[in-house]
Design an enzyme around this catalytic site. Structure first.
Site, PDB file in Angstrom:
ATOM      1  N   GLU A 130      33.761  34.220  27.371  1.00 54.15           N
ATOM      2  CA  GLU A 130      32.414  33.719  27.087  1.00 54.15           C
ATOM      3  C   GLU A 130      31.394  34.741  27.569  1.00 54.15           C
ATOM      4  OE1 GLU A 130      31.827  29.774  28.626  1.00 54.15           O
ATOM      5  OE2 GLU A 130      33.720  29.057  27.761  1.00 54.15           O
ATOM      6  N   GLY A 132      29.297  34.531  29.764  1.00 57.73           N
ATOM      7  CA  GLY A 132      29.164  34.518  31.226  1.00 57.73           C
ATOM      8  C   GLY A 132      30.488  34.555  31.970  1.00 57.73           C
ATOM      9  N   SER A 135      36.449  38.156  33.141  1.00 61.42           N
ATOM     10  CA  SER A 135      37.576  38.187  34.078  1.00 61.42           C
ATOM     11  C   SER A 135      37.780  36.834  34.757  1.00 61.42           C
ATOM     12  CB  SER A 135      37.333  39.255  35.148  1.00 61.42           C
ATOM     13  OG  SER A 135      37.398  40.539  34.576  1.00 61.42           O
ATOM     14  N   TRP A 159      33.342  38.555  22.234  1.00 59.76           N
ATOM     15  CA  TRP A 159      34.405  39.560  22.177  1.00 59.76           C
ATOM     16  C   TRP A 159      35.666  38.977  21.553  1.00 59.76           C
ATOM     17  CZ3 TRP A 159      32.310  43.972  22.479  1.00 59.76           C
ATOM     18  CH2 TRP A 159      31.250  44.217  23.366  1.00 59.76           C
ATOM     19  N   ASP A 241      50.461  36.140  29.914  1.00 58.61           N
ATOM     20  CA  ASP A 241      51.644  36.768  30.523  1.00 58.61           C
ATOM     21  C   ASP A 241      52.491  37.449  29.447  1.00 58.61           C
ATOM     22  OD1 ASP A 241      51.051  36.090  33.104  1.00 58.61           O
ATOM     23  OD2 ASP A 241      52.466  34.416  33.238  1.00 58.61           O
ATOM     24  N   ARG A 269      50.596  76.684  18.181  1.00 57.18           N
ATOM     25  CA  ARG A 269      49.413  77.471  18.551  1.00 57.18           C
ATOM     26  C   ARG A 269      49.816  78.711  19.381  1.00 57.18           C
ATOM     27  NH1 ARG A 269      43.872  77.977  17.543  1.00 57.18           N
ATOM     28  NH2 ARG A 269      42.831  78.656  19.440  1.00 57.18           N
ATOM     29  N   GLY A 341      42.274  71.676  22.514  1.00 53.74           N
ATOM     30  CA  GLY A 341      41.045  72.460  22.513  1.00 53.74           C
ATOM     31  C   GLY A 341      39.990  71.813  21.633  1.00 53.74           C
ATOM     32  N   GLU A 365      42.192  41.556  27.693  1.00 56.08           N
ATOM     33  CA  GLU A 365      43.338  40.764  28.191  1.00 56.08           C
ATOM     34  C   GLU A 365      43.601  41.001  29.684  1.00 56.08           C
ATOM     35  OE1 GLU A 365      46.737  40.254  25.502  1.00 56.08           O
ATOM     36  OE2 GLU A 365      45.421  40.911  23.900  1.00 56.08           O
ATOM     37  N   GLY A 366      42.512  41.106  30.411  1.00 52.43           N
ATOM     38  CA  GLY A 366      42.622  41.318  31.858  1.00 52.43           C
ATOM     39  C   GLY A 366      42.410  42.774  32.169  1.00 52.43           C
TER      40      GLY A 366
HETATM   41  N1  COS Z   1      51.021  31.217  34.455  1.00 56.40           N
HETATM   42  C1  COS Z   1      50.973  29.894  34.749  1.00 56.40           C
HETATM   43  N2  COS Z   1      50.099  29.355  35.624  1.00 56.40           N
HETATM   44  C2  COS Z   1      49.250  30.184  36.238  1.00 56.40           C
HETATM   45  C3  COS Z   1      49.245  31.567  35.986  1.00 56.40           C
HETATM   46  C4  COS Z   1      50.178  32.082  35.054  1.00 56.40           C
HETATM   47  N3  COS Z   1      50.221  33.385  34.781  1.00 56.40           N
HETATM   48  N4  COS Z   1      48.285  32.151  36.738  1.00 56.40           N
HETATM   49  C5  COS Z   1      47.713  31.171  37.449  1.00 56.40           C
HETATM   50  N5  COS Z   1      48.299  29.987  37.134  1.00 56.40           N
HETATM   51  C6  COS Z   1      47.981  28.683  37.733  1.00 56.40           C
HETATM   52  C7  COS Z   1      48.017  28.768  39.241  1.00 56.40           C
HETATM   53  O1  COS Z   1      49.339  28.526  39.705  1.00 56.40           O
HETATM   54  C8  COS Z   1      47.061  27.677  39.644  1.00 56.40           C
HETATM   55  O2  COS Z   1      47.663  26.420  39.514  1.00 56.40           O
HETATM   56  P1  COS Z   1      48.018  25.521  40.827  1.00 56.40           P
HETATM   57  O3  COS Z   1      46.696  25.347  41.526  1.00 56.40           O
HETATM   58  O4  COS Z   1      48.568  24.276  40.236  1.00 56.40           O
HETATM   59  O5  COS Z   1      48.974  26.325  41.617  1.00 56.40           O
HETATM   60  C9  COS Z   1      45.982  27.732  38.574  1.00 56.40           C
HETATM   61  O6  COS Z   1      46.626  28.335  37.426  1.00 56.40           O
HETATM   62  C10 COS Z   1      44.774  28.548  38.992  1.00 56.40           C
HETATM   63  O7  COS Z   1      45.217  29.849  39.351  1.00 56.40           O
HETATM   64  P2  COS Z   1      44.367  30.852  40.231  1.00 56.40           P
HETATM   65  O8  COS Z   1      43.831  30.121  41.417  1.00 56.40           O
HETATM   66  O9  COS Z   1      45.176  32.064  40.472  1.00 56.40           O
HETATM   67  O10 COS Z   1      43.130  31.193  39.255  1.00 56.40           O
HETATM   68  P3  COS Z   1      41.894  32.144  39.410  1.00 56.40           P
HETATM   69  O11 COS Z   1      40.699  31.459  38.867  1.00 56.40           O
HETATM   70  O12 COS Z   1      41.829  32.718  40.790  1.00 56.40           O
HETATM   71  O13 COS Z   1      42.181  33.312  38.322  1.00 56.40           O
HETATM   72  C11 COS Z   1      42.810  35.437  37.413  1.00 56.40           C
HETATM   73  C12 COS Z   1      43.071  34.245  38.380  1.00 56.40           C
HETATM   74  C13 COS Z   1      41.651  36.320  37.833  1.00 56.40           C
HETATM   75  C14 COS Z   1      44.096  36.210  37.519  1.00 56.40           C
HETATM   76  C15 COS Z   1      42.588  34.926  35.964  1.00 56.40           C
HETATM   77  O14 COS Z   1      41.346  34.302  35.821  1.00 56.40           O
HETATM   78  C16 COS Z   1      42.680  36.031  34.920  1.00 56.40           C
HETATM   79  O15 COS Z   1      43.767  36.404  34.520  1.00 56.40           O
HETATM   80  N6  COS Z   1      41.521  36.575  34.461  1.00 56.40           N
HETATM   81  C17 COS Z   1      41.465  37.575  33.422  1.00 56.40           C
HETATM   82  C18 COS Z   1      41.405  36.873  32.128  1.00 56.40           C
HETATM   83  C19 COS Z   1      41.480  37.732  30.966  1.00 56.40           C
HETATM   84  O16 COS Z   1      42.507  38.278  30.668  1.00 56.40           O
HETATM   85  N7  COS Z   1      40.332  37.811  30.263  1.00 56.40           N
HETATM   86  C20 COS Z   1      40.278  38.465  29.020  1.00 56.40           C
HETATM   87  C21 COS Z   1      40.260  37.415  27.959  1.00 56.40           C
HETATM   88  S1  COS Z   1      41.496  37.558  26.800  1.00 56.40           S
HETATM   89  S2  COS Z   1      40.965  39.050  25.691  1.00 56.40           S
END
Ligand code: COS
Length: 381
Positions: A130, A132, A135, A159, A241, A269, A341, A365-366
């Site tokens: 979104e 706002g 990440s 995006w 993942d 070259r 070059g 994607e992160g």
């Molecule tokens: N698979 C399954 N569950 C997951 C998981 C995963 N890979 N990652 C986290 N979870 C679960 C956690 O276990 C947690 O659940 P419980 O509280 O029941 O244990 C819950 O989701 C929240 O996880 P967490 O506290 O780690 O979340 P955060 O808000 O701290 O976020 C990051 C973690 C920063 C890693 C995440 O927001 C992220 O990946 N951001 C980048 C996103 C991205 O790729 N953006 C681009 C958009 S796509 S082009």
């Protein structure tokens, strides 16, 4: 051009004969791929059509549900990226856009879309980011509110790859079960849903269809919810993942192409009557490029193999693969430009195109620092 692409990795024990056969057939198919990128929307439509017609989109979705074969997805992306970045993009988006349906959809949701996206008859997109929150996914503010049997979506996504040409979007919105990560849900939304519009098309250095979407009282039926209400964050993370590993594979494809182009260049070259490749300094760079590529490939196929072998979560492995492969691909491509070059920065040169193609992979994607966060949490846990 002499084919200077290293294929020895196909013999690694992470892979099976079916993967090797798939890689060889797709590579041969790509040799006949010449799509004009002048109009990216038209090019993507044509690529989806051709990939679908010839059966190459089948690995992107499983109408029966269940896990996708991640090694096949990685081989496909690596191979396509080596030939044509837009072909890789179209393939990847069919999978990312429908990943939530394959992994979490009901039989009816899968039946409605997956046969079509696998055949190239419908284009898919993944709408998470979104204005706002990029990440920090848990900070998303777009809402989905219950109204009778329906859900009503309000807010913006940006995006969004394939935004503007997609037929179907998987969309993440806040349903309010809890603040933060536990209050998000996933929905499958047809592009012609009333109240969904393309607010803006976005232009980037490696052009592909990209848009900001507006949801203004966008009404979808109750059965558009994918997975459980409040379970959207886990849906998004599970899809990421899988697909983060494939981003790493695409980076590998760009890096392999850059090295192949460089080998051609430095052997052809001449400097002071001898090939550039005779210079020890140049050899040192070639060694670094080859080493970076092999190390990244090991991380990519380790992650993919772990998933296919049944490891329940590959969060750490996928993050390592994405971080390392995208960072080294940038380095490898940059060195390829350097060793070309002036010809390396000439508009239209293959390495010039790769230089633009590879940059966004460290962001989407992160971003790299998000991968570091994910890895550090796993290491500390
Ligand atoms: N698979 C399954 N569950 C997951 C998981 C995963 N890979 N990652 C986290 N979870 C679960 C956690 O276990 C947690 O659940 P419980 O509280 O029941 O244990 C819950 O989701 C929240 O996880 P967490 O506290 O780690 O979340 P955060 O808000 O701290 O976020 C990051 C973690 C920063 C890693 C995440 O927001 C992220 O990946 N951001 C980048 C996103 C991205 O790729 N953006 C681009 C958009 S796509 S082009």
């Amino acid at each position: 051009m002499k084919d200077r692409v290293d294929r020895s990795w196909l013999d690694w024990p992470f892979l099976e004969d079916g993967h090797r056969d798939f890689a060889a057939r797709l590579d041969a198919w790509c040799d006949g791929l010449a799509v004009d990128h002048g109009d990216v929307d038209a090019a993507c439509r044509e690529l989806v059509r051709r990939l679908g017609d010839d059966g190459w989109l089948a690995p992107t979705a499983d109408p029966e549900g269940g896990a996708l074969d991640l090694r096949t997805l990685c081989i496909a992306r690596e191979t396509l990226a080596r030939h044509d970045g837009l072909a890789d993009f179209t393939f990847a988006m069919q999978g990312l856009g429908t990943g939530a349906l394959t992994l979490f959809g009901t039989a009816a949701q899968r039946a409605a879309w997956l046969p079509r996206t696998r055949a190239g008859d419908a284009i898919a997109a993944f709408a998470l980011t979104e204005p706002g929150s990029g990440s920090d996914v848990a900070a998303g503010t777009m809402t989905a509110t219950r109204d009778g049997d329906d859900w009503v979506l309000d807010g913006e996504k940006t995006w969004i790859s394939n935004g503007g040409i997609a037929d179907v979007y998987t969309v993440f919105a806040r349903t309010g079960e809890a603040p933060g990560a536990k209050g998000l849900s996933c929905f499958v939304v047809a592009a012609d849903a009333p109240g969904l519009t393309v607010a803006e098309r976005l232009e980037t250095m490696a052009p592909h269809p990209l848009a900001r979407l507006a949801f203004d009282g966008c009404r979808v039926p109750g059965d558009a919810l994918v997975g459980t209400a409040g379970g959207g964050f886990k849906v998004a993370m599970s899809v990421l993942d899988t697909f983060r590993t494939t981003v790493a594979a695409a980076a590998l494809g760009f890096a392999r192409r850059a090295l192949a182009e460089t080998l051609e260049r430095v052997t052809a070259r001449q400097v002071r009557g001898r090939p550039l490749a005779d210079l020890q300094m140049v050899q040192g760079h070639l060694a670094d490029m080859a080493l970076d590529i092999d190390a990244a490939a090991l991380l990519v196929y380790r992650a993919a193999w772990a998933k296919d072998a049944g490891q329940p979560r590959i969060t750490r492995e996928a993050a390592m693969a994405k971080l390392h492969a995208t960072e080294i691909a940038q380095r490898v491509v940059d060195m390829a430009v350097q060793l070309h070059g002036g010809d390396g920065v000439r508009t239209g040169a293959t390495v010039e195109r790769l230089y633009r193609d590879v940059r966004a992979l460290r962001i989407y994607e992160g971003a790299s620092d998000v991968q570091r966060v994910v890895i550090a949490r796993a290491v500390l846990a």
